[in-house]
Design a protein around this motif. Structure first.
Motif: not given
Length: 191
Positions: A53-61, A167-174
């Motif tokens: 979650f933290v990673r997604e917030v940062i990397e999407v921005a 990016m969201r799709s990529h990081l939600r793969e996990i």
């Protein structure tokens, strides 16, 4: 794990090993029990999802900003990293993960957010443990490469919304692979 055994194995004194154990304990990777020893902690699904979650917030921005401001030479560097990932032979997971790390780091660096990358580094240890378990069969490397390509294509097109979605799709793969990985490796996950 023993401080003295680790120290002997790597030819270092106990002090740097003790400091490493403290750092690992802060990241919830080991549990240091005085007078008993240091033990590797099992993977917490909740910690993995929180780090994601933290990673997604940062990397999407980051990718949204990259779509608006990333220099051409940085986009070229990201494509070179993807090309290097494509050239790897199957089974070279360590090299693939190093390139994956470089890809995400260079995204942040492309728009001058080195501190954002340091924050991600400080939170992603739990995710990294799962990533090492996932590459063999839960998350095909070809899918990760396709996702990286989609991210860079969106950035190059200047489409911040598409970059964010990619990016969201990529990081939600996990989130899809985590239950599979936990079921295959019950001995390393908290029950």
């Amino acid at each position: 794990m023993s401080e003295s055994e680790i120290g002997k194995k790597y030819s270092v004194s106990r002090q740097p090993v003790r400091e490493a154990f403290i750092k690992l304990a802060e990241e919830r990777l080991v549990n240091v029990l005085p007078q008993r020893g240091t033990f590797v902690m099992k993977i917490s699904v909740a910690d993995v999802l929180d780090a994601r979650f933290v990673r997604e917030v940062i990397e999407v921005a980051v990718v949204q900003e990259a779509a608006l401001h990333a220099p051409t030479e940085k986009i070229k560097l990201l494509r070179e990293i993807i090309a290097a990932q494509m050239r790897l032979s199957p089974g070279h997971n360590d090299e693939f993960l190093e390139l994956d790390e470089a890809f995400h780091r260079e995204l942040a660096y492309a728009v001058g957010h080195e501190h954002a990358w340091r924050v991600i580094e400080g939170t992603k240890a739990q995710m990294d443990r799962v990533r090492y378990l996932s590459l063999d069969d839960s998350t095909p490397i070809s899918r990760i490469i396709e996702q990286h390509t989609r991210i860079v294509d969106s950035i190059e097109a200047g489409d911040s919304m598409a970059a964010a979605a990619a990016m969201r799709s990529h990081l939600r793969e996990i989130m899809a692979s985590l239950p599979i990985i936990a079921a295959k490796n019950p001995d390393v996950f908290e029950s």
